[in-house]
Structures are given as structure tokens and as C-alpha cells.
Scaffold this active site. Structure first.
Site, PDB file in Angstrom:
ATOM      1  CG  ASP A 216      -1.982  -1.072   1.157  1.00  0.00           C
ATOM      2  OD1 ASP A 216      -2.279  -1.517   0.028  1.00  0.00           O
ATOM      3  OD2 ASP A 216      -2.496  -1.470   2.210  1.00  0.00           O
ATOM      4  CG  ASP A 240      -2.465   2.897   3.258  1.00  0.00           C
ATOM      5  OD1 ASP A 240      -3.539   3.400   2.903  1.00  0.00           O
ATOM      6  OD2 ASP A 240      -2.405   1.945   4.056  1.00  0.00           O
ATOM      7  CG  ASP A 244      -1.222   1.237   8.496  1.00  0.00           C
ATOM      8  OD1 ASP A 244      -1.284   2.350   9.045  1.00  0.00           O
ATOM      9  OD2 ASP A 244      -1.797   0.961   7.430  1.00  0.00           O
ATOM     10  NE  ARG A 296      -6.548   6.042   9.939  1.00  0.00           N
ATOM     11  CZ  ARG A 296      -6.907   5.285   8.914  1.00  0.00           C
ATOM     12  NH1 ARG A 296      -8.150   5.249   8.536  1.00  0.00           N
ATOM     13  NH2 ARG A 296      -6.021   4.571   8.268  1.00  0.00           N
TER      14      ARG A 296
END
Length: 418
Positions: A216, A240, A244, A296
Site C-alpha cells: 500500500d 497510505d 500501521d 485521523r
């Protein structure tokens, strides 16, 4: 992101999911343990507290204390000979990732070549050649460099990437993948402008390479891994997420980083239906989420997240989002709301009505709210007890400016305090 992963053994995955504070011989499932944690925070704290005390006493945190209020920095930054004692850094982590030792027990590996011509057969002296080795390594850099990776940098276990003393950028190509491994430290690196890559062969160890589908474009992707510490890095502008963590990754600390110029900064949890992420335990401490963070700052699912002494100077939609009943303990943070009158709330629950999310344990304690910011609490857990379980007590939110003033990659000079 989940589709772009190499196939590893089931036993390796099981090992990476173990949480150091929980007895691995217990017959209870990780899912059951998490449910108990939500209902009985005092029991959780008592279970973990003894191992925390043993760990911190052994490491003698604060030996070089500068009294900045930041316990990680106070542990090592005042030492003028930090460059001769680089591995001391491994004794300075806090929170759920406190036992990540990286390459502490191995030799130094000096990266002298910024190239990445062949992801299957990397040249000695390159960062890719260093991170795939089976042995523990403490990886440092000979000089300033910009590393543009052709494919994901797939790390092997027990590695430290230490950028102190030089100016190292991983940029304009693929970035870092931490997948089904354990004990990783990433410190002092600029990571930005990461791009999707894949549909290529990539080596993950001296004895294995495999086909990678499209990735990503995350800055740092943590997948099925444990005992991870990401500290004092500057991250921005990736395709992205900036960081993560998914697929039952746990025992993670994300600290002292500077996040800017990005949408959707951090994703913690694979999906609402992936319930194995209930084992996820992440400490997010002393980071600065800057004015150009658009969406976010953090999206959480299922697990337990201790958010302590961070500086949120702006957001456009919300600072903390979540779904699938995560537990969020916010302590001593500074939240500066945007001028938009419709974006004052720090929190956002997604894909659940109030009848469900009112039971989610989201707590705020000692946070500082500016320009109309507010935190919508829910659930009935005891925030202070949960904090004890993560081995990290919050400082006063009035100290946030000092604690986070050096977030991001540091400018360190040999022979001087860093």
C-alpha cells in the site's frame, strides 16, 4: 495490505503473538484474556506489575537523567559518549514495547551503500543486506544518505536501525515492512514519500525470497509481529498510513515521533471482523502530531491502546477514531482543536450506535483540551489501573511542550549530548 504478505510458518506467527506479561502456558485464549482485562483492570495490573518492576529495576532507567520529564530521553541523551554506548538505547524503552531489544546482542553492521539495485540479491553494505540477516545486528550508517527502495524492506528478527549521528532518509520508493518477526527497534530515521510497490520477488532472509503482491505504501507496516519499538523518527507524506500495525501484532511502543503532512496517520487493527487483534497492546507516547495531519491521528480496533503525553496541534476530522470495541486510555495529552466548529471532538466511534459504543472503555485522565476540544468518554474502566499495566505513568499535560519538543529524528553530534 494483508494481501501483500509472504507465507510464513504457523509456528512463527504463534511465537510473535506472545505477550511477555501473560503466561503463555495458560489455557485461556488471548480473546478471553482481553475480555477479562476490560472487566477487571486491577487484576491485569497486578498480573503485569511484577514483571514491570523487575524489568525497570534491572535497567536502572534514568541513569543519565537530564530531568526533561521524558523518561526515554533521560535514559540516554545526556551521555556525551552515547556513540560509544549506542546499545544502551535498548534499555530505555517504556510501555508495552519495553522489552524490544532489537539487535542489542549482536554485532554492529555499518551501512555504507545507499543503493537498492536488486531486492533478491542485495549487495553487502546496503540496508537491505543488513536487515535480512538471521543474526542479531545493530545497524548504523557510515554517512548521510537517501535510500530509495525498489521494493519493501522486509526485516528479519532482532534488528536495530539506528540513524543517530547522520541524516538518513528512506524516501521516494518502498518503505519498511515488519512481518511475522520479533524484537525490532527503528530509531532516528526520516521516512517519507513512500510509494506502492510490488508484483516482484523480494528476499526476507538469507535462505528465503518470495513473490510480493502490491503493497500500500505505508511508512512502517507491522504485520503479525511483537516487541517492536519505533522511536524518534520523522514520518510524512506516504501513500497510505505512516505507521500501521495489524494481524495480532502486540507489545508495541510508538514514541517521540514527529508526524506531519499526511492523511490517515496510523491504523492499529486489521479489520472489524479480525478478532485476533484483541491481543494488540500498543503504547503511544511523547509523539507530536503536527498541524498538517489532515484526518485521523489514530484509528484503533479491538485491542488496548495507552495514549500518553502526546501533542495534537491540529486535526481536520478527529484525533482518535475507533471501531470494534477497542480500549483507549488517554492520559496527559494536549489536544488543540481546529478552528472548524464541527471538528472539536477528539474522539469518533465508527460503525456502531450509542447503545453499543457506550460500553466501549474510552477514558480521559489529565488531558489538556484547547480551543474547544473535548473527549467523549464511555465505559466504566479505571484509567489509572490500566496505566499501571502498561508500565508508564503519565506526566502532567502542562509539561507537554517540554516532553515533545524534540520529537522526530534528532540531530546528534559525536562527542556531544544528543
Amino acid at each position: 495490505m494483508a494481501d501483500s504478505k509472504l507465507v510464513f510458518s504457523a509456528s512463527a506467527l504463534l511465537l510473535t503473538m506472545l505477550f511477555v506479561g501473560v503466561n503463555s502456558s495458560s489455557s485461556r485464549s488471548n480473546e478471553t484474556w482481553h475480555e477479562d482485562a476490560v472487566e477487571h483492570p486491577h487484576e491485569v495490573a497486578a498480573t503485569v506489575d511484577m514483571s514491570i518492576r523487575n524489568s525497570t529495576e534491572r535497567r536502572k532507567l534514568g541513569y543519565f537523567s537530564c530531568s526533561t520529564g521524558n523518561p526515554i530521553d533521560d535514559c540516554w541523551r545526556c551521555d556525551r559518549k552515547w556513540h560509544l554506548r549506542r546499545k544502551r538505547l535498548a534499555e530505555c524503552s517504556i510501555g508495552f514495547g519495553r522489552n524490544a531489544i532489537g539487535g542489542r546482542d549482536g554485532r554492529y553492521y555499518v551501512v555504507s551503500d545507499p543503493g537498492d539495485d536488486d531486492p533478491v540479491n542485495p549487495r553487502p553494505g546496503t540496508l537491505r543486506h543488513a536487515v535480512i540477516q538471521d543474526e542479531p545486528l545493530w545497524i548504523v550508517f557510515k554517512r548521510d544518505m537517501v535510500i530509495t527502495l525498489k521494493e519493501e524492506l522486509i526485516m528479519n528478527s532482532f534488528k536495530t536501525i539506528d540513524g543517530r549521528g547522520v541524516n538518513v532518509h528512506i524516501a521516494n520508493g518502498a518503505c519498511i515492512t515488519i512481518q511475522f518477526v520479533t524484537n525490532i527497534i527503528i530509531h532516528g530515521i526520516h521516512i517519507h514519500d513512500c510509494r506502492p510497490t510490488g508484483n516482484a520477488m523480494v528476499r526476507s532472509s538469507p535462505s528465503h525470497y518470495g513473490w510480493r503482491t502490491m503493497a500500500d505504501g505505508d511508512g512502517i507496516s507491522i504485520f503479525g509481529s511483537s516487541h517492536i519499538w519505533v522511536d524518534h523518527n520523522s514520518l510524512s507524506n506516504c501513500a497510505d498510513g505512516l505507521i500501521d500495525a495489524v494481524i495480532a501484532s502486540t507489545a508495541i511502543t510508538i514514541s517521540n515521533n514527529y508526524f506531519t503532512h499526511h492523511n490517515e496517520v496510523m491504523l492499529l487493527g486489521h479489520s472489524d471482523t479480525y478478532t485476533r487483534d484483541k491481543v494488540m497492546q500498543v503504547t503511544i507516547a511523547y509523539n507530536h502530531f503536527d498541524a498538517e495531519v489532515k484526518d485521523r491521528s489514530r484509528r484503533c480496533r479491538h485491542g488496548y491502546f495507552h495514549v500518553v503525553n502526546n501533542d495534537y496541534t491540529h486535526w481536520e476530522m478527529y484525533a482518535i477514531g475507533g471501531s470494534a470495541s477497542p480500549t483507549i486510555n488517554s492520559q496527559g495529552n494536549r489536544y488543540l482543536a481546529p478552528t472548524n466548529p464541527f471538528a472539536k471532538e477528539v474522539t469518533k466511534r465508527e460503525y456502531a450506535g450509542q447503545s453499543k459504543w457506550k460500553h466501549w472503555n474510552w477514558r480521559s485522565e489529565g488531558d489538556l483540551f484547547l480551543n474547544g476540544a473535548y473527549f467523549r468518554q464511555s465505559g466504566g474502566g479505571a484509567a489509572s489501573s490500566y496505566a499501571r499495566a502498561s508500565s508508564l505513568a503519565a506526566k502532567s499535560s502542562s509539561l507537554i511542550g517540554t516532553i515533545t519538543s524534540n520529537a522526530g529524528a534528532l540531530t546528534c553530534r559525536l562527542g556531544r549530548r544528543c
